[in-house]
Design a protein around this motif. Structure first.
Motif, PDB file in Angstrom:
ATOM      1  N   ASP A 190      33.108  -0.010  60.686  1.00  0.00           N
ATOM      2  CA  ASP A 190      33.688   0.780  61.774  1.00  0.00           C
ATOM      3  C   ASP A 190      35.031   0.198  62.210  1.00  0.00           C
ATOM      4  O   ASP A 190      35.955   0.931  62.580  1.00  0.00           O
ATOM      5  N   VAL A 193      37.553   1.408  59.908  1.00  0.00           N
ATOM      6  CA  VAL A 193      37.897   2.795  60.242  1.00  0.00           C
ATOM      7  C   VAL A 193      38.862   2.823  61.420  1.00  0.00           C
ATOM      8  O   VAL A 193      39.862   3.562  61.414  1.00  0.00           O
ATOM      9  N   TRP A 206      36.984   9.300  70.398  1.00  0.00           N
ATOM     10  CA  TRP A 206      35.870   9.787  69.588  1.00  0.00           C
ATOM     11  C   TRP A 206      36.196  11.127  68.936  1.00  0.00           C
ATOM     12  O   TRP A 206      35.704  11.437  67.839  1.00  0.00           O
ATOM     13  N   ARG A 208      38.749  11.969  67.445  1.00  0.00           N
ATOM     14  CA  ARG A 208      39.426  11.747  66.163  1.00  0.00           C
ATOM     15  C   ARG A 208      38.445  11.744  64.994  1.00  0.00           C
ATOM     16  O   ARG A 208      38.838  11.976  63.848  1.00  0.00           O
ATOM     17  N   LEU A 209      37.170  11.471  65.282  1.00  0.00           N
ATOM     18  CA  LEU A 209      36.156  11.396  64.229  1.00  0.00           C
ATOM     19  C   LEU A 209      35.095  12.484  64.339  1.00  0.00           C
ATOM     20  O   LEU A 209      34.576  12.942  63.317  1.00  0.00           O
ATOM     21  N   GLY A 214      38.048  15.472  62.337  1.00  0.00           N
ATOM     22  CA  GLY A 214      37.391  14.183  62.151  1.00  0.00           C
ATOM     23  C   GLY A 214      36.677  14.077  60.818  1.00  0.00           C
ATOM     24  O   GLY A 214      36.659  13.005  60.195  1.00  0.00           O
ATOM     25  N   THR A 217      39.262  13.256  58.427  1.00  0.00           N
ATOM     26  CA  THR A 217      39.715  11.882  58.644  1.00  0.00           C
ATOM     27  C   THR A 217      38.760  10.883  58.010  1.00  0.00           C
ATOM     28  O   THR A 217      39.198   9.909  57.365  1.00  0.00           O
ATOM     29  N   ILE A 218      37.450  11.100  58.169  1.00  0.00           N
ATOM     30  CA  ILE A 218      36.466  10.205  57.550  1.00  0.00           C
ATOM     31  C   ILE A 218      36.603  10.262  56.030  1.00  0.00           C
ATOM     32  O   ILE A 218      36.563   9.225  55.345  1.00  0.00           O
ATOM     33  N   TYR A 221      39.575   8.247  54.981  1.00  0.00           N
ATOM     34  CA  TYR A 221      39.273   6.811  55.010  1.00  0.00           C
ATOM     35  C   TYR A 221      38.519   6.404  53.746  1.00  0.00           C
ATOM     36  O   TYR A 221      38.867   5.409  53.089  1.00  0.00           O
ATOM     37  N   THR A 262      30.776  11.332  53.464  1.00  0.00           N
ATOM     38  CA  THR A 262      31.564  11.701  54.653  1.00  0.00           C
ATOM     39  C   THR A 262      30.661  12.243  55.749  1.00  0.00           C
ATOM     40  O   THR A 262      30.754  11.836  56.914  1.00  0.00           O
ATOM     41  N   PHE A 266      29.684  10.881  59.442  1.00  0.00           N
ATOM     42  CA  PHE A 266      29.853  11.761  60.599  1.00  0.00           C
ATOM     43  C   PHE A 266      28.565  11.807  61.414  1.00  0.00           C
ATOM     44  O   PHE A 266      28.581  11.697  62.648  1.00  0.00           O
ATOM     45  N   TYR A 269      28.086   8.543  63.318  1.00  0.00           N
ATOM     46  CA  TYR A 269      28.980   8.466  64.475  1.00  0.00           C
ATOM     47  C   TYR A 269      28.527   9.413  65.587  1.00  0.00           C
ATOM     48  O   TYR A 269      28.644   9.103  66.772  1.00  0.00           O
TER      49      TYR A 269
END
Length: 346
Positions: A190, A193, A206, A208-209, A214, A217-218, A221, A262, A266, A269
């Motif tokens: 994390d 990330v 939060w 952002r993910l 998000g 984005t994941i 990454y 991914t 997600f 999170y």
């Protein structure tokens, strides 16, 4: 008229209506769409007159949508809108849309009818009253049914959060902007990330993910930092389109390992931020996942991940074990909430 409420929301006038018909205009306006509903409220209940969905980018303003929807229709007596953004003094500046809505301006535009604007998660909370049992899926079953506050977490275009305070008999919805609170890493991965995102943003929330962006984005990454393999066909499908639905579809079909990973991240999170929200609100009455993403990815929201995250939450793990997590399958809950609010609270 007595409405059967699944959850006892604290409405001002929950069980009475006069003999006259009331025309209700409700709307749910987000970063990408606007759902509009015109209803007739009477002793016979709620009857839909007109319902339509608009793409916000197709219009210059909310007033333009309003004018188009009401053309040739009955004049609304009460109006309530669910909006994606903080509502202050009857006004909202959208978080993910370059629009403003002012309740007084809308009232003048429609001839003086009273207008209330609710944050979309507050409206979703009111919408819990009108959901049917089959519109709720139990994702994670808590150990006990402890009465108490309720939390709502909604991932979609953005991330919304709300609560319902329990007074011992009824629930009182309230809005928050908790989705914009700081992302808090739990593990070394994390932290990687977070470092990845800090190279892009001054501050990492939060949202952002836990949003459509998000998901992408994941995926970025995993492919850019952890160098996960990207199938050529996936890149072709992602050209000139929103990548999040492409990633989600590939994960649901089991076609792409990095896409499946991914969504696994997600989901973890989502469970992690759910823990934060439950603890802050002491939401022993349950956590409800709303928004457009959770129902679509339901088959990939592994309950085992939620159990693991809840059990590894330190000294409050025992409290978290009691909390049941539901997925709201009816994506029109905010629109339903705006309609109920206009009927029973205005």
């Amino acid at each position: 008229m007595n409405l059967q409420l699944l959850i006892p929301i604290a409405f001002n006038n929950p069980s009475t209506v006069n003999n006259a018909e009331t025309i209700i205009l409700a709307g749910d306006v987000g970063g990408t769409k606007a759902n509009m509903l015109l209803s007739r409220y009477s002793v016979n209940g709620l009857e839909t007159i007109k319902e339509e969905r608009y793409i916000t980018n197709d219009f210059d303003s909310f007033t333009a949508i309003l004018t188009h929807f009401l053309e040739g229709q009955q004049h609304p007596d009460k109006i309530c809108f669910s909006v994606a953004g903080p509502v202050i003094d009857g006004k909202v500046k959208f978080t993910n849309l370059s629009w403003n809505i002012d309740s007084e301006e809308v009232s003048r535009h429609v001839g003086g009818s009273p207008v209330t604007i609710l944050n979309d998660l507050e409206s979703t909370a009111f919408g819990l009253a009108g959901l049917k049992e089959q519109e709720l899926n139990v994702l994670y079953k808590g150990a006990s049914e402890t009465p108490g506050n309720i939390a709502i977490l909604a991932a979609g275009t953005g991330l919304g959060e709300a609560g319902l305070f329990f007074d011992g008999k009824h629930y009182h919805p309230f809005a928050t902007e908790g989705g914009h609170s700081d992302f808090a890493p739990r593990s070394a991965r994390d932290i990687e990330v977070l470092t990845f995102l800090l190279n892009r943003h001054e501050r990492v929330s939060w949202e952002r993910l836990l949003s459509g962006n998000g998901i992408y984005t994941i995926w970025q990454y995993l492919t850019q930092v952890e160098k996960k393999e990207i199938p050529g066909w996936l890149l072709q499908q992602m050209e000139n389109t929103d990548p999040a639905p492409v990633i989600s579809k590939a994960a649901l079909e089991g076609k792409c390992p990095v896409c499946m990973e991914t969504i696994e991240m997600f989901n973890r999170y989502l469970a992690t931020e759910a823990v934060n929200l439950i603890l802050k609100l002491k939401a022993t009455g349950g956590l409800y996942l709303a928004g457009g993403i959770a129902p679509k990815l339901l088959s990939l929201l592994n309950p085992g991940t939620w159990k693991d995250v809840f059990n590894k939450s330190g000294r409050m793990s025992q409290l978290l074990k009691e909390v049941t997590v539901y997925v709201i399958l009816n994506e029109k809950a905010p629109l339903l909430g705006a309609t109920y609010f206009a009927c029973l609270n205005m």
